[in-house]
Design a protein around this motif. Structure first.
Motif, mmCIF file in Angstrom:
data_model
loop_
_atom_site.group_PDB
_atom_site.id
_atom_site.type_symbol
_atom_site.label_atom_id
_atom_site.label_comp_id
_atom_site.label_asym_id
_atom_site.label_seq_id
_atom_site.Cartn_x
_atom_site.Cartn_y
_atom_site.Cartn_z
ATOM 1 N N ARG A 1 1.375 8.178 107.751
ATOM 2 C CA ARG A 1 1.111 7.886 109.166
ATOM 3 C C ARG A 1 2.402 7.867 109.974
ATOM 4 O O ARG A 1 2.685 6.938 110.716
ATOM 5 C CB ARG A 1 0.351 6.576 109.331
ATOM 6 N N ALA A 2 3.176 8.915 109.790
ATOM 7 C CA ALA A 2 4.428 9.111 110.531
ATOM 8 C C ALA A 2 5.379 7.927 110.378
ATOM 9 O O ALA A 2 6.056 7.517 111.318
ATOM 10 C CB ALA A 2 4.149 9.382 112.004
ATOM 11 N N GLY A 3 5.412 7.390 109.153
ATOM 12 C CA GLY A 3 6.353 6.333 108.852
ATOM 13 C C GLY A 3 5.799 4.930 108.933
ATOM 14 O O GLY A 3 6.490 3.965 108.587
ATOM 15 N N TYR A 4 4.541 4.785 109.374
ATOM 16 C CA TYR A 4 3.958 3.447 109.481
ATOM 17 C C TYR A 4 3.715 2.843 108.106
ATOM 18 O O TYR A 4 3.846 1.642 107.912
ATOM 19 C CB TYR A 4 2.654 3.494 110.280
ATOM 20 N N LEU A 5 3.355 3.680 107.138
ATOM 21 C CA LEU A 5 3.111 3.229 105.775
ATOM 22 C C LEU A 5 4.207 3.748 104.855
ATOM 23 O O LEU A 5 4.994 4.618 105.218
ATOM 24 C CB LEU A 5 1.749 3.724 105.295
ATOM 25 N N GLN A 6 4.226 3.233 103.658
ATOM 26 C CA GLN A 6 5.215 3.660 102.680
ATOM 27 C C GLN A 6 5.038 5.149 102.379
ATOM 28 O O GLN A 6 3.930 5.650 102.230
ATOM 29 C CB GLN A 6 5.068 2.856 101.387
ATOM 30 N N THR A 7 6.144 5.848 102.295
ATOM 31 C CA THR A 7 6.111 7.278 102.033
ATOM 32 C C THR A 7 5.555 7.567 100.647
ATOM 33 O O THR A 7 5.960 6.957 99.666
ATOM 34 C CB THR A 7 7.525 7.876 102.142
ATOM 35 N N ILE A 8 4.596 8.492 100.561
ATOM 36 C CA ILE A 8 4.018 8.854 99.262
ATOM 37 C C ILE A 8 4.478 10.233 98.818
ATOM 38 O O ILE A 8 4.193 10.650 97.713
ATOM 39 C CB ILE A 8 2.484 8.798 99.307
ATOM 40 N N ARG A 9 5.149 10.933 99.704
ATOM 41 C CA ARG A 9 5.703 12.238 99.362
ATOM 42 C C ARG A 9 7.136 12.306 99.877
ATOM 43 O O ARG A 9 7.557 11.508 100.704
ATOM 44 C CB ARG A 9 4.895 13.366 100.013
ATOM 45 N N THR A 10 7.863 13.278 99.399
ATOM 46 C CA THR A 10 9.208 13.510 99.912
ATOM 47 C C THR A 10 9.111 14.060 101.322
ATOM 48 O O THR A 10 8.345 14.983 101.595
ATOM 49 C CB THR A 10 9.972 14.512 99.025
ATOM 50 N N ILE A 11 9.877 13.489 102.222
ATOM 51 C CA ILE A 11 9.890 13.960 103.607
ATOM 52 C C ILE A 11 10.927 15.062 103.744
ATOM 53 O O ILE A 11 12.112 14.853 103.511
ATOM 54 C CB ILE A 11 10.210 12.809 104.576
ATOM 55 N N ASP A 12 10.461 16.222 104.115
ATOM 56 C CA ASP A 12 11.346 17.369 104.307
ATOM 57 C C ASP A 12 11.453 17.646 105.800
ATOM 58 O O ASP A 12 10.566 18.258 106.395
ATOM 59 C CB ASP A 12 10.787 18.591 103.572
ATOM 60 N N VAL A 13 12.520 17.174 106.417
ATOM 61 C CA VAL A 13 12.666 17.328 107.869
ATOM 62 C C VAL A 13 12.918 18.778 108.266
ATOM 63 O O VAL A 13 12.881 19.121 109.451
ATOM 64 C CB VAL A 13 13.805 16.435 108.418
ATOM 65 N N ASN A 14 13.175 19.641 107.294
ATOM 66 C CA ASN A 14 13.378 21.053 107.590
ATOM 67 C C ASN A 14 12.073 21.847 107.586
ATOM 68 O O ASN A 14 12.071 23.039 107.870
ATOM 69 C CB ASN A 14 14.351 21.664 106.582
ATOM 70 N N ARG A 15 10.967 21.173 107.250
ATOM 71 C CA ARG A 15 9.663 21.834 107.256
ATOM 72 C C ARG A 15 9.081 21.769 108.665
ATOM 73 O O ARG A 15 9.054 20.721 109.294
ATOM 74 C CB ARG A 15 8.713 21.147 106.277
ATOM 75 N N ARG A 16 8.606 22.894 109.164
ATOM 76 C CA ARG A 16 8.001 22.903 110.490
ATOM 77 C C ARG A 16 6.601 22.280 110.444
ATOM 78 O O ARG A 16 6.063 21.997 109.365
ATOM 79 C CB ARG A 16 7.931 24.332 111.033
ATOM 80 N N CYS A 17 6.007 22.095 111.608
ATOM 81 C CA CYS A 17 4.662 21.518 111.690
ATOM 82 C C CYS A 17 3.893 22.206 112.810
ATOM 83 O O CYS A 17 4.426 22.412 113.907
ATOM 84 C CB CYS A 17 4.730 20.017 111.950
ATOM 85 N N ASN A 18 2.639 22.546 112.547
ATOM 86 C CA ASN A 18 1.830 23.310 113.495
ATOM 87 C C ASN A 18 0.894 22.473 114.364
ATOM 88 O O ASN A 18 0.234 23.019 115.256
ATOM 89 C CB ASN A 18 0.971 24.336 112.747
ATOM 90 N N TYR A 19 0.803 21.183 114.108
ATOM 91 C CA TYR A 19 -0.239 20.392 114.771
ATOM 92 C C TYR A 19 -0.265 20.573 116.282
ATOM 93 O O TYR A 19 -1.311 20.812 116.881
ATOM 94 C CB TYR A 19 -0.091 18.908 114.421
#
Length: 262
Positions: free
Chosen positions: A162-180
């Motif tokens: 939830r965009a950082g609201y909860l504990q991260t369950i996956r590795t966050i890759d800030v270099n990955r784009r997003c289409n939403y």
């Protein structure tokens, strides 16, 4: 699990000039939910202030979408339980009059009769309590286009932090784009537009459709700033804290925005 109807319609492109329209408009029509699940921010104290979306404000949305020629998906989901809206039947009736496809996502706790949801093109029920719920919902929704999702096993392909609201369950890759933001317009009960359904930080508001209109919000500078970044990476708050896979759909829209002249 992949919602095939939603995903197929989400890939459809519509344009006004060289501007791609959203293919999914997600409406959070009420601020409340009866559940506080541990995988959800509500289970950790999160609350959404305000009142349910009024019918007059919903009419503003449907009127403008009709004027824009929108033929995508209106998804009644968001951060809440839609069947708790005090005028839900009227909401459903109003939404059923457009050229778009309508979908409802519900936890099923208040689903007692098909008439409550019969005007939707598809109903998705998240079953949280166990396999015994299947027979109940199959009987209620018999003859409709519906999908029952087994949430009681906590097997969520789309579960995120939830965009950082909860504990991260996956590795966050800030270099990955997003289409939403390329194809999805998320409107809260008070008309605010936020980045997407994974962003539970309500302070990140990109505009308000009741004040400015859908088209003006969809094409404003706030949207442009986020899209410019998200086409290449997610090095912008709160997306830099989000672990969602934002590239499952929306590539066509991303390319359309990238090829836009101005």
């Amino acid at each position: 699990m992949i919602n095939e109807l939603k995903f197929s319609l989400a890939e459809r492109l519509q344009f006004i000039g060289d501007v791609p329209l959203p293919s999914i408009v997600e409406l959070n029509i009420t601020p409340i939910c009866n559940r506080t699940c541990d995988f959800c921010p509500r289970g950790h104290g999160w609350r959404d202030p305000g009142k349910p979306m009024t019918l007059s404000n919903l009419e503003k949305i449907t009127t403008e979408l009709s004027d824009l020629g929108f033929e995508g998906v209106i998804d009644i989901a968001g951060f809440s339980e839609p069947l708790l809206h005090p005028q839900h039947y009227e909401v459903m009736t109003m939404l059923s009059k457009g050229k778009w496809c309508t979908m409802l996502t519900t936890n099923g706790d208040f689903l007692k009769d098909k008439k409550q949801v019969e005007l939707y093109d598809k109903v998705l029920v998240s079953m949280y309590d166990g396999p015994h719920q299947k027979e109940k919902f199959e009987k209620i929704l018999d003859g409709m286009h519906f999908e029952l999702v087994e949430r009681y096993n906590n097997h969520f392909t789309e579960l995120t932090n939830r965009a950082g609201y909860l504990q991260t369950i996956r590795t966050i890759d800030v270099n990955r784009r997003c289409n939403y933001l390329m194809y999805n317009l998320f409107i809260t009960h008070n008309g605010d537009v936020i980045i997407c359904s994974h962003n539970w930080n309500l302070s990140q508001v990109l505009g308000n459709v009741f004040e400015s209109g859908i088209w003006n919000v969809w094409t404003n500078d706030n949207m442009k700033q986020y899209r410019t970044v998200l086409m290449n990476n997610r090095k912008i708050s709160p997306c830099n804290k989000c672990d969602v896979n934002g590239t499952m759909i929306g590539d066509k829209h991303m390319l359309a925005w990238a090829n836009k002249k101005s």
